[in-house]
Design an enzyme around this catalytic site. Structure first.
Site, PDB file in Angstrom:
ATOM      1  N   GLU A 155      26.744 -16.244  52.252  1.00  0.00           N
ATOM      2  CA  GLU A 155      27.629 -14.976  52.361  1.00  0.00           C
ATOM      3  C   GLU A 155      27.607 -14.614  53.857  1.00  0.00           C
ATOM      4  O   GLU A 155      28.680 -14.092  54.290  1.00  0.00           O
ATOM      5  CB  GLU A 155      27.077 -13.773  51.843  1.00  0.00           C
ATOM      6  N   GLU A 292      33.664  -5.994  49.295  1.00  0.00           N
ATOM      7  CA  GLU A 292      33.021  -7.433  48.417  1.00  0.00           C
ATOM      8  C   GLU A 292      34.546  -8.098  48.187  1.00  0.00           C
ATOM      9  O   GLU A 292      35.265  -7.712  47.298  1.00  0.00           O
ATOM     10  CB  GLU A 292      32.436  -6.946  46.855  1.00  0.00           C
TER      11      GLU A 292
END
Length: 328
Positions: A155, A292
Site C-alpha cells: 500500500e 481508499e
C-alpha cells in the site's frame, strides 16, 4: 475682410497701401456671378457622372463610389459607417484578451497537501510506529505498515506513486503542492504530525491516499469524511461541512475517471464513510479527507491498483475533485 457700406468713398475699397481702387463695371460683376454659379454646377455634374460609373472603370455605382472617393471618405468614422476590417480585428483582439482570467493555471495561489498513507520502511521501525500519540478522542499508534496485494505490492508504494502523479497534475494547474512524506524519512510521519503538516501549510485542501485491505469479494473505493469531534486536542466543527463537499466531489470524479464503483462493503453504496477515530482527520483544522482507492486483497481490485495506467486515472479523478472544490 472689406465691406462696402452706404458711406464708403466713391472709388470703393482701398489697396493695401491706402490708395483708392476704381469700382468694377456692372458687366464684369455680372460675368463673375455667372461663373461663380456655373463652376459648382459643373463640379456637381462631374461627381454624379463618376458616381454612375462614368470613369470607365467598369464598376457598379457602389463600386464606383468606393473607387473614386477620397481615402477615408467611405466607411470612415465621420460618416458613422464602421470599417469592416478594423471591426474584425477589434473583435479578435477583444476575444483573445480576457483580463483577470488565467485559464492555464486556475489553481494558482492555492495550497494542496497530499498525504501518502504509511511509509515503505515502516516495517523496519516497529517500535517507533507503535508509539501512542494523542488524536483528541484517545491515544492511537503513531502509524501502521499498511496492507499489500497478495503478490506483495505494498500500500505504501501505491500511495506514494499516486501522490506523485497527483502532485504533477495539480502543479500543472498552478497549485502549490506539499507532501507529508516523499519516501525521504525512515518511518511515518505519525498521524498527529500528518495533520499538523496540513495545518501549518494553511492548506486549502488535504487528501490522504490509501488502499484498503479487506476480504476477497469486497470491491470498490470509498472516501472517508471527518465526523463531528470536539474533544481534547480535536475540534472538527469548522471543517466537517467543507470536507464533506470535498469528499463528494472527489468520489464523483474518481468514479468517472477510473470507471470504478463505490465500495460494496462500506458506505451503503454512496462511496462515502464518516469516521471519528482517525487522528489525521480529528486533528486537522483545514478541509481534509481520506480516499481508499480500492481493496488490495481482492483479486480484481488488485489488478487495477497494480496498473500504472489505472493509477494515472486515479490521480486524474482525485485532481479533478480537488480542482472542482477549490474553484467554488
Amino acid at each position: 475682410m472689406s465691406y462696402t457700406g452706404p458711406h464708403s468713398e466713391p472709388f470703393g475699397p482701398t489697396d493695401p497701401y491706402g490708395s483708392p481702387q476704381p469700382r468694377r463695371s456692372p458687366l464684369r460683376r455680372t460675368l463673375t456671378v455667372a461663373l461663380a454659379a456655373l463652376v459648382p454646377g459643373a463640379l456637381l455634374g462631374w461627381l454624379v457622372y463618376e458616381a454612375l460609373g462614368g470613369s470607365g472603370n467598369g464598376g457598379t455605382g457602389a463600386a464606383g463610389v468606393g473607387a473614386g472617393a477620397p481615402t477615408g471618405a467611405v466607411g470612415s468614422p465621420s460618416d458613422g459607417a464602421p470599417d469592416d476590417k478594423a471591426g474584425t480585428l477589434s473583435a479578435t483582439a477583444s476575444a483573445s484578451s480576457s483580463p483577470g482570467q488565467d485559464t492555464a493555471t486556475p489553481l494558482k495561489g492555492r495550497v494542496v497537501v497530499i498525504d501518502p498513507g504509511h511509509n515503505v520502511t515502516n516495517s523496519e521501525h516497529t517500535a517507533e510506529i507503535n508509539r501512542k500519540v494523542d488524536i483528541g478522542t484517545n491515544l492511537k499508534e503513531c502509524d501502521t505498515t499498511g496492507t499489500s496485494t497478495n503478490s506483495g505490492y505494498s500500500e505504501a508504494k501505491f500511495t506514494l506513486d499516486v501522490a506523485h502523479r497527483l502532485r504533477t497534475l495539480l502543479q500543472e494547474q498552478g497549485a502549490t503542492v506539499k507532501l507529508t512524506q516523499d519516501g525521504d524519512r525512515p518511518f511515518g510521519p505519525c498521524v498527529d504530525e500528518r495533520a499538523r503538516i496540513g495545518n501549518a501549510a494553511h492548506a486549502d485542501a488535504v487528501v490522504s491516499i490509501h488502499a484498503d485491505g479487506s476480504a476477497e469479494g469486497n470491491r470498490g473505493f470509498h472516501v472517508i469524511l471527518p465526523g463531528l469531534v470536539h474533544e481534547g486536542a480535536a475540534d472538527t466543527r469548522s471543517i466537517v461541512a467543507p470536507s464533506k463537499e470535498l469528499g463528494k466531489l472527489i468520489a464523483d470524479d474518481f468514479a468517472h475517471s477510473t470507471g470504478s464503483s463505490p465500495s460494496n462493503y462500506i458506505g451503503d453504496g454512496t462511496g462515502l464513510d464518516t469516521r471519528k477515530d482517525l487522528g489525521g482527520l480529528n486533528l486537522s483544522t483545514v478541509p481534509k479527507v481520506f480516499i481508499e482507492c480500492g481493496n488490495m486483497r481482492d483479486t480484481k481490485d488488485a489488478a487495477l491498483l497494480t496498473s500504472g495506467a489505472w493509477r494515472q486515472k486515479a490521480a486524474q479523478g482525485i485532481s479533478e475533485g480537488i480542482a472542482g472544490f477549490l474553484r467554488q
